[in-house]
Design an enzyme around this catalytic site. Sequence first.
Site, PDB file in Angstrom:
ATOM      1  N   ARG A   1      10.913  -2.269  11.698  1.00  0.00           N
ATOM      2  CA  ARG A   1       9.826  -1.948  12.620  1.00  0.00           C
ATOM      3  C   ARG A   1       9.606  -3.107  13.593  1.00  0.00           C
ATOM      4  O   ARG A   1       9.660  -4.273  13.193  1.00  0.00           O
ATOM      5  CB  ARG A   1       8.528  -1.691  11.836  1.00  0.00           C
ATOM      6  CG  ARG A   1       8.521  -0.363  11.120  1.00  0.00           C
ATOM      7  CD  ARG A   1       7.421  -0.191  10.098  1.00  0.00           C
ATOM      8  NE  ARG A   1       6.092  -0.660  10.472  1.00  0.00           N
ATOM      9  CZ  ARG A   1       5.023  -0.569   9.686  1.00  0.00           C
ATOM     10  NH1 ARG A   1       5.132  -0.012   8.484  1.00  0.00           N
ATOM     11  NH2 ARG A   1       3.856  -1.010  10.074  1.00  0.00           N
TER      12      ARG A   1
ATOM     13  N   ARG B   1      -9.597   0.864   8.804  1.00  0.00           N
ATOM     14  CA  ARG B   1      -9.187  -0.516   9.061  1.00  0.00           C
ATOM     15  C   ARG B   1     -10.272  -1.303   9.790  1.00  0.00           C
ATOM     16  O   ARG B   1     -10.093  -2.485  10.058  1.00  0.00           O
ATOM     17  CB  ARG B   1      -7.923  -0.534   9.905  1.00  0.00           C
ATOM     18  CG  ARG B   1      -6.634  -0.701   9.097  1.00  0.00           C
ATOM     19  CD  ARG B   1      -5.473  -0.667  10.066  1.00  0.00           C
ATOM     20  NE  ARG B   1      -4.280  -1.298   9.604  1.00  0.00           N
ATOM     21  CZ  ARG B   1      -3.243  -0.661   9.065  1.00  0.00           C
ATOM     22  NH1 ARG B   1      -3.287   0.629   8.847  1.00  0.00           N
ATOM     23  NH2 ARG B   1      -2.154  -1.324   8.724  1.00  0.00           N
TER      24      ARG B   1
ATOM     25  N   ARG C   1      11.214  -5.854   5.318  1.00  0.00           N
ATOM     26  CA  ARG C   1      10.990  -4.394   5.180  1.00  0.00           C
ATOM     27  C   ARG C   1      11.925  -3.604   6.090  1.00  0.00           C
ATOM     28  O   ARG C   1      12.148  -3.955   7.242  1.00  0.00           O
ATOM     29  CB  ARG C   1       9.541  -4.067   5.532  1.00  0.00           C
ATOM     30  CG  ARG C   1       9.285  -2.558   5.599  1.00  0.00           C
ATOM     31  CD  ARG C   1       7.843  -2.183   5.449  1.00  0.00           C
ATOM     32  NE  ARG C   1       6.972  -2.797   6.414  1.00  0.00           N
ATOM     33  CZ  ARG C   1       5.640  -2.725   6.373  1.00  0.00           C
ATOM     34  NH1 ARG C   1       5.048  -2.084   5.382  1.00  0.00           N
ATOM     35  NH2 ARG C   1       4.911  -3.302   7.289  1.00  0.00           N
TER      36      ARG C   1
ATOM     37  N   LYS D   1       0.837  -1.214   0.000  1.00  0.00           N
ATOM     38  CA  LYS D   1       0.000   0.000   0.000  1.00  0.00           C
ATOM     39  C   LYS D   1       0.870   1.262   0.000  1.00  0.00           C
ATOM     40  O   LYS D   1       0.662   2.163  -0.800  1.00  0.00           O
ATOM     41  CB  LYS D   1      -0.916   0.035   1.246  1.00  0.00           C
ATOM     42  CG  LYS D   1      -1.871  -1.136   1.345  1.00  0.00           C
ATOM     43  CD  LYS D   1      -2.779  -1.017   2.553  1.00  0.00           C
ATOM     44  CE  LYS D   1      -2.068  -1.148   3.897  1.00  0.00           C
ATOM     45  NZ  LYS D   1      -1.460  -2.470   4.132  1.00  0.00           N
TER      46      LYS D   1
ATOM     47  N   ARG E   1      -1.036  -9.253  13.355  1.00  0.00           N
ATOM     48  CA  ARG E   1      -1.597  -8.267  12.416  1.00  0.00           C
ATOM     49  C   ARG E   1      -2.417  -8.944  11.334  1.00  0.00           C
ATOM     50  O   ARG E   1      -3.455  -8.427  10.914  1.00  0.00           O
ATOM     51  CB  ARG E   1      -0.471  -7.446  11.788  1.00  0.00           C
ATOM     52  CG  ARG E   1       0.170  -6.513  12.791  1.00  0.00           C
ATOM     53  CD  ARG E   1       1.454  -5.953  12.281  1.00  0.00           C
ATOM     54  NE  ARG E   1       1.250  -4.926  11.287  1.00  0.00           N
ATOM     55  CZ  ARG E   1       2.215  -4.418  10.542  1.00  0.00           C
ATOM     56  NH1 ARG E   1       3.447  -4.835  10.683  1.00  0.00           N
ATOM     57  NH2 ARG E   1       1.951  -3.481   9.668  1.00  0.00           N
TER      58      ARG E   1
HETATM   59  P1  ADP Z   1       2.120  -1.823   3.231  1.00  0.00           P
HETATM   60  O1  ADP Z   1       2.143  -0.309   3.187  1.00  0.00           O
HETATM   61  O2  ADP Z   1       0.923  -2.404   2.546  1.00  0.00           O
HETATM   62  O3  ADP Z   1       2.304  -2.377   4.613  1.00  0.00           O
HETATM   63  P2  ADP Z   1       4.736  -1.630   1.883  1.00  0.00           P
HETATM   64  O4  ADP Z   1       4.479  -0.783   0.689  1.00  0.00           O
HETATM   65  O5  ADP Z   1       5.467  -1.019   3.023  1.00  0.00           O
HETATM   66  O6  ADP Z   1       3.366  -2.334   2.390  1.00  0.00           O
HETATM   67  O7  ADP Z   1       5.502  -2.940   1.379  1.00  0.00           O
HETATM   68  C1  ADP Z   1       5.921  -3.949   2.289  1.00  0.00           C
HETATM   69  C2  ADP Z   1       7.315  -4.439   1.895  1.00  0.00           C
HETATM   70  O8  ADP Z   1       7.231  -5.168   0.685  1.00  0.00           O
HETATM   71  C3  ADP Z   1       8.325  -3.304   1.673  1.00  0.00           C
HETATM   72  O9  ADP Z   1       9.576  -3.704   2.163  1.00  0.00           O
HETATM   73  C4  ADP Z   1       8.322  -3.116   0.144  1.00  0.00           C
HETATM   74  O10 ADP Z   1       9.575  -2.650  -0.305  1.00  0.00           O
HETATM   75  C5  ADP Z   1       8.006  -4.539  -0.342  1.00  0.00           C
HETATM   76  N1  ADP Z   1       7.176  -4.559  -1.555  1.00  0.00           N
HETATM   77  C6  ADP Z   1       6.070  -3.799  -1.784  1.00  0.00           C
HETATM   78  N2  ADP Z   1       5.555  -4.059  -3.011  1.00  0.00           N
HETATM   79  C7  ADP Z   1       6.354  -5.024  -3.558  1.00  0.00           C
HETATM   80  C8  ADP Z   1       6.362  -5.722  -4.819  1.00  0.00           C
HETATM   81  N3  ADP Z   1       5.413  -5.505  -5.735  1.00  0.00           N
HETATM   82  N4  ADP Z   1       7.323  -6.642  -5.008  1.00  0.00           N
HETATM   83  C9  ADP Z   1       8.264  -6.888  -4.058  1.00  0.00           C
HETATM   84  N5  ADP Z   1       8.328  -6.268  -2.881  1.00  0.00           N
HETATM   85  C10 ADP Z   1       7.382  -5.339  -2.621  1.00  0.00           C
HETATM   86  P1  AMP Z   2       0.830   0.689   8.719  1.00  0.00           P
HETATM   87  O1  AMP Z   2       1.911   1.708   8.635  1.00  0.00           O
HETATM   88  O2  AMP Z   2      -0.350   1.043   7.849  1.00  0.00           O
HETATM   89  O3  AMP Z   2       1.318  -0.712   8.513  1.00  0.00           O
HETATM   90  O4  AMP Z   2       0.256   0.766  10.212  1.00  0.00           O
HETATM   91  C1  AMP Z   2       1.056   0.385  11.311  1.00  0.00           C
HETATM   92  C2  AMP Z   2       0.214   0.192  12.547  1.00  0.00           C
HETATM   93  O5  AMP Z   2      -0.383   1.448  12.936  1.00  0.00           O
HETATM   94  C3  AMP Z   2      -0.961  -0.774  12.431  1.00  0.00           C
HETATM   95  O6  AMP Z   2      -0.586  -2.136  12.586  1.00  0.00           O
HETATM   96  C4  AMP Z   2      -1.842  -0.297  13.598  1.00  0.00           C
HETATM   97  O7  AMP Z   2      -1.336  -0.717  14.847  1.00  0.00           O
HETATM   98  C5  AMP Z   2      -1.672   1.226  13.513  1.00  0.00           C
HETATM   99  N1  AMP Z   2      -2.693   1.791  12.593  1.00  0.00           N
HETATM  100  C6  AMP Z   2      -2.478   2.364  11.381  1.00  0.00           C
HETATM  101  N2  AMP Z   2      -3.640   2.727  10.818  1.00  0.00           N
HETATM  102  C7  AMP Z   2      -4.621   2.374  11.691  1.00  0.00           C
HETATM  103  C8  AMP Z   2      -6.041   2.441  11.677  1.00  0.00           C
HETATM  104  N3  AMP Z   2      -6.688   2.958  10.622  1.00  0.00           N
HETATM  105  N4  AMP Z   2      -6.718   1.969  12.751  1.00  0.00           N
HETATM  106  C9  AMP Z   2      -6.081   1.459  13.815  1.00  0.00           C
HETATM  107  N5  AMP Z   2      -4.751   1.324  13.890  1.00  0.00           N
HETATM  108  C10 AMP Z   2      -4.010   1.780  12.838  1.00  0.00           C
END
Ligand code: ADP
Ligand code: AMP
Length: 216
Positions: free
Chosen positions: A160, A88, A127, A13, A171
Amino acid sequence: MKLLVMGPPGAGKGSQSRKLVKEFNLTNISTGEMFRQSYERGENLGIEAMKFIDNGNLVSDEITNEIVRKRLFEEGKEEDFLLDGYPRTVAQAKALDGMLNEMNAKLDAVINIVVDKENILERMVGRRVCRKCGYTYHTKFKPSHQEGVCDKCGGELYQRVDDQLESVRNRLKIYEEKTRPIIDYYKGRGVLLNINGMQSFEAVYRDIKKALRDIT
Ligand code: ADP
Ligand code: AMP
């Protein structure tokens, strides 16, 4: 344009949102990023939120709705925005509907990035995030040029706490229980775009843009 990007944790995302906000000139509203930045600034909100985040639990609907409301109404009215990681829960989706009504606005699209469990685990465990600017890397799929150092700002890269295996499992469970039902919430409205997230960064982005073109 008003977009919402959803999907399980680690779906990509944040990675896709970053490209979308740049290309379409949208304000990026990521609740997770807002909590992390608040924590880095040493604020009470961030410190309290991190107690839930580190274990993989959700921050309360009340607190989360409030920071989004502040962002949308108080810190300058946003015409075009992208919500990443919010809502969420169904309660948050309803609260968002209320805010959109007040703005006399509606979502143009809900982008749902679909990724299976194996891919998610590998993505999350690898990540790495910049402590300073929040930019995201992956040890295997998107490494920084110099290990542990952000290409964009020279900040320190860290893993993280909530990307460690135990937290990730929690999660994913919470995603299934609380967040997945939102897909049905939006399905009936004709705004849901399901995108295959198990492709390269570029292919996922291409598919998102194609799906957006088809509905506009
Ligand atoms: P989210 O915001 O949904 O938690 P991220 O965008 O932070 O996900 O992506 C999670 C991890 O996966 C990051 O380390 C990112 O670099 C990697 N990643 C995201 N999209 C892809 C993809 N299409 N192919 C390979 N790795 C990816
Ligand atoms: P993210 O960066 O989107 O992976 O979010 C990291 C963490 O922040 C999540 O696992 C939750 O603990 C908290 N968080 C982010 N967005 C929300 C939301 N909309 N509602 C509740 N907790 C959230």
